[in-house]
Design an enzyme around this catalytic site. Structure first.
Site, PDB file in Angstrom:
ATOM      1  N   ASP A 152      -4.046   1.533  -2.540  1.00  0.00           N
ATOM      2  CA  ASP A 152      -4.341   0.134  -2.177  1.00  0.00           C
ATOM      3  C   ASP A 152      -4.016  -0.735  -3.379  1.00  0.00           C
ATOM      4  O   ASP A 152      -4.871  -0.992  -4.225  1.00  0.00           O
ATOM      5  CB  ASP A 152      -5.821  -0.010  -1.771  1.00  0.00           C
ATOM      6  CG  ASP A 152      -6.098   0.610  -0.417  1.00  0.00           C
ATOM      7  OD1 ASP A 152      -5.137   0.840   0.341  1.00  0.00           O
ATOM      8  OD2 ASP A 152      -7.285   0.863  -0.117  1.00  0.00           O
ATOM      9  N   ARG A 199       4.691  -4.560   9.099  1.00  0.00           N
ATOM     10  CA  ARG A 199       5.310  -3.794   8.009  1.00  0.00           C
ATOM     11  C   ARG A 199       6.748  -4.269   7.852  1.00  0.00           C
ATOM     12  O   ARG A 199       7.611  -3.950   8.663  1.00  0.00           O
ATOM     13  CB  ARG A 199       5.248  -2.308   8.325  1.00  0.00           C
ATOM     14  CG  ARG A 199       3.819  -1.840   8.550  1.00  0.00           C
ATOM     15  CD  ARG A 199       3.730  -0.383   8.955  1.00  0.00           C
ATOM     16  NE  ARG A 199       2.341  -0.018   9.195  1.00  0.00           N
ATOM     17  CZ  ARG A 199       1.906   1.222   9.346  1.00  0.00           C
ATOM     18  NH1 ARG A 199       2.754   2.236   9.290  1.00  0.00           N
ATOM     19  NH2 ARG A 199       0.633   1.469   9.545  1.00  0.00           N
ATOM     20  N   HIS A 212     -10.981   1.404   3.414  1.00  0.00           N
ATOM     21  CA  HIS A 212     -10.132   0.458   2.701  1.00  0.00           C
ATOM     22  C   HIS A 212     -11.044  -0.588   2.048  1.00  0.00           C
ATOM     23  O   HIS A 212     -12.040  -0.962   2.657  1.00  0.00           O
ATOM     24  CB  HIS A 212      -9.176  -0.184   3.724  1.00  0.00           C
ATOM     25  CG  HIS A 212      -8.253  -1.174   3.134  1.00  0.00           C
ATOM     26  ND1 HIS A 212      -7.102  -0.809   2.480  1.00  0.00           N
ATOM     27  CD2 HIS A 212      -8.309  -2.524   3.077  1.00  0.00           C
ATOM     28  CE1 HIS A 212      -6.484  -1.898   2.057  1.00  0.00           C
ATOM     29  NE2 HIS A 212      -7.201  -2.953   2.405  1.00  0.00           N
ATOM     30  N   HIS A 240       1.266   4.531   2.154  1.00  0.00           N
ATOM     31  CA  HIS A 240       0.916   5.076   3.468  1.00  0.00           C
ATOM     32  C   HIS A 240       1.144   6.587   3.478  1.00  0.00           C
ATOM     33  O   HIS A 240       1.825   7.136   2.614  1.00  0.00           O
ATOM     34  CB  HIS A 240       1.721   4.374   4.561  1.00  0.00           C
ATOM     35  CG  HIS A 240       1.218   2.976   4.852  1.00  0.00           C
ATOM     36  ND1 HIS A 240       0.894   2.542   6.104  1.00  0.00           N
ATOM     37  CD2 HIS A 240       0.980   1.933   4.021  1.00  0.00           C
ATOM     38  CE1 HIS A 240       0.472   1.283   6.039  1.00  0.00           C
ATOM     39  NE2 HIS A 240       0.516   0.880   4.787  1.00  0.00           N
ATOM     40  N   HIS A 287      -2.853   4.266   6.012  1.00  0.00           N
ATOM     41  CA  HIS A 287      -2.976   4.334   4.549  1.00  0.00           C
ATOM     42  C   HIS A 287      -3.233   5.776   4.127  1.00  0.00           C
ATOM     43  O   HIS A 287      -3.979   6.492   4.800  1.00  0.00           O
ATOM     44  CB  HIS A 287      -4.146   3.465   4.071  1.00  0.00           C
ATOM     45  CG  HIS A 287      -3.857   2.004   4.157  1.00  0.00           C
ATOM     46  ND1 HIS A 287      -4.580   1.060   3.468  1.00  0.00           N
ATOM     47  CD2 HIS A 287      -2.889   1.336   4.839  1.00  0.00           C
ATOM     48  CE1 HIS A 287      -4.071  -0.128   3.730  1.00  0.00           C
ATOM     49  NE2 HIS A 287      -3.062   0.005   4.564  1.00  0.00           N
ATOM     50  N   HIS A 304       3.899  -5.520   3.325  1.00  0.00           N
ATOM     51  CA  HIS A 304       3.454  -6.182   4.555  1.00  0.00           C
ATOM     52  C   HIS A 304       3.820  -7.656   4.601  1.00  0.00           C
ATOM     53  O   HIS A 304       4.043  -8.285   3.570  1.00  0.00           O
ATOM     54  CB  HIS A 304       1.935  -6.041   4.689  1.00  0.00           C
ATOM     55  CG  HIS A 304       1.507  -4.644   5.025  1.00  0.00           C
ATOM     56  ND1 HIS A 304       1.332  -4.212   6.310  1.00  0.00           N
ATOM     57  CD2 HIS A 304       1.246  -3.576   4.230  1.00  0.00           C
ATOM     58  CE1 HIS A 304       0.975  -2.940   6.296  1.00  0.00           C
ATOM     59  NE2 HIS A 304       0.914  -2.521   5.046  1.00  0.00           N
ATOM     60  N   HIS A 307       0.836  -1.217   0.000  1.00  0.00           N
ATOM     61  CA  HIS A 307       0.000   0.000   0.000  1.00  0.00           C
ATOM     62  C   HIS A 307       0.862   1.255   0.000  1.00  0.00           C
ATOM     63  O   HIS A 307       2.014   1.219   0.394  1.00  0.00           O
ATOM     64  CB  HIS A 307      -0.846   0.107   1.279  1.00  0.00           C
ATOM     65  CG  HIS A 307      -1.522  -1.144   1.712  1.00  0.00           C
ATOM     66  ND1 HIS A 307      -1.263  -1.746   2.916  1.00  0.00           N
ATOM     67  CD2 HIS A 307      -2.478  -1.882   1.107  1.00  0.00           C
ATOM     68  CE1 HIS A 307      -2.030  -2.821   3.048  1.00  0.00           C
ATOM     69  NE2 HIS A 307      -2.770  -2.931   1.954  1.00  0.00           N
ATOM     70  N   HIS A 312      -8.644   3.249  -1.020  1.00  0.00           N
ATOM     71  CA  HIS A 312      -7.591   4.271  -0.966  1.00  0.00           C
ATOM     72  C   HIS A 312      -6.814   4.253  -2.275  1.00  0.00           C
ATOM     73  O   HIS A 312      -6.648   3.196  -2.886  1.00  0.00           O
ATOM     74  CB  HIS A 312      -6.653   3.988   0.215  1.00  0.00           C
ATOM     75  CG  HIS A 312      -7.377   3.847   1.522  1.00  0.00           C
ATOM     76  ND1 HIS A 312      -7.100   2.857   2.438  1.00  0.00           N
ATOM     77  CD2 HIS A 312      -8.394   4.586   2.034  1.00  0.00           C
ATOM     78  CE1 HIS A 312      -7.905   3.001   3.487  1.00  0.00           C
ATOM     79  NE2 HIS A 312      -8.709   4.042   3.258  1.00  0.00           N
TER      80      HIS A 312
HETATM   81 CU   LIG Z   1      -0.046  -0.943   4.308  1.00  0.00          CU
HETATM   82 ZN   LIG Z   2      -6.102   1.066   2.210  1.00  0.00          ZN
END
Ligand SMILES: [Cu+2]
Ligand SMILES: [Zn+2]
Length: 241
Positions: free
Chosen positions: A146, A205, A140, A117, A132, A182, A115, A143
């Site tokens: 994403d 993360r 979500h 951030h 995010h 992630h 994603h 976003h």
């Molecule tokens: Cu993320």
């Molecule tokens: Zn998201």
């Protein structure tokens, strides 16, 4: 344009006084919102016009050099690599190459979430990048950054994706923000809990980077590398069958 902005503000200010003279300021909040959206509109028009005029012919490019999170413990895999972006015109969908390595070998077939951030701050590990990036305050996985899930094969993840909603220019540009890789899979908002609608329960993360504008060379190089890699993979698959 600035004159227009000024007169717009004056108009809105005039509306307030009228409202005050009438007594209760029930509509004030609505007027503030209205003024805010008008000013935002003018500002978007101004910035987008500038971006359109300065748009490079080969498209706008950005690079993100992925590094393991500084706050990872020793047991976690150290993921490194490159994420490249290209946007051919203002308002056009974004394309990206994801080229990452360092996943554990037993991760074959697993899917990892990636994603954008909010903050481009990786000084205290990837936690400092915040939630995010969500400029429109939507749940979500709507976003702009994403990017979804990516399959890992032989400790590696490489993928070209097109049609991405994020942008490298304009008021919602992702330049200066972070890409986060992630440890887990994105449940795409279907997890049934609050976290699912914020971050897809994608887990730890592992690695992150800050998106910065670049020239077109890294993109051209990676396109070539990926074409060769695809060819080699096809050849080895043909031999195996
Ligand atoms: Cu993320
Ligand atoms: Zn998201």
């Amino acid at each position: 344009m600035l004159a227009l902005l000024g007169s717009c503000l004056l108009l809105a200010a005039g509306a307030f006084t009228e409202e005050d003279a009438l007594g209760p300021t029930a509509n004030t909040a609505e007027q503030i919102r209205d003024m805010h959206s008008k000013v935002t509109e003018i500002w978007q028009e101004l910035t987008q016009q500038g971006a359109r005029e300065g748009w490079p012919e080969a498209g706008l490019h950005a690079a993100c050099h992925v590094q393991p999170s500084a706050s990872l413990d020793a047991a976690q895999p150290r993921v490194t690599g490159l994420v490249l972006f290209r946007q051919l015109a203002l308002g056009a969908k974004l394309e990206a190459y994801f080229d990452l390595q360092g996943f554990p070998a037993e991760a074959n077939g697993s899917s990892r979430a990636i994603h954008v951030h909010q903050f481009g701050d990786v000084s205290r590990g990837c936690e400092a990048t915040g939630p995010h990036y969500n400029p429109l305050a939507v749940p979500h996985p709507q976003h702009p950054g994403d990017f979804g899930n990516f399959a890992v094969r032989d400790g590696r993840l490489w993928k070209h994706r097109a049609g991405l909603a994020a942008s490298l220019a304009g008021p919602h540009s992702i330049v200066g923000r972070a890409v986060v890789v992630h440890a887990g899979t994105d449940d795409l908002g279907r997890g049934g809990d609050q976290a699912s609608l914020e971050n897809g329960n994608a887990g730890r993360r592992l690695a992150c980077c800050v998106v910065g504008l670049s020239g077109p060379e890294p993109w051209a190089r990676l396109v070539q590398e990926h074409a060769q890699r695809r060819k080699r993979r096809r050849e080895s698959e043909c031999k195996a069958t």
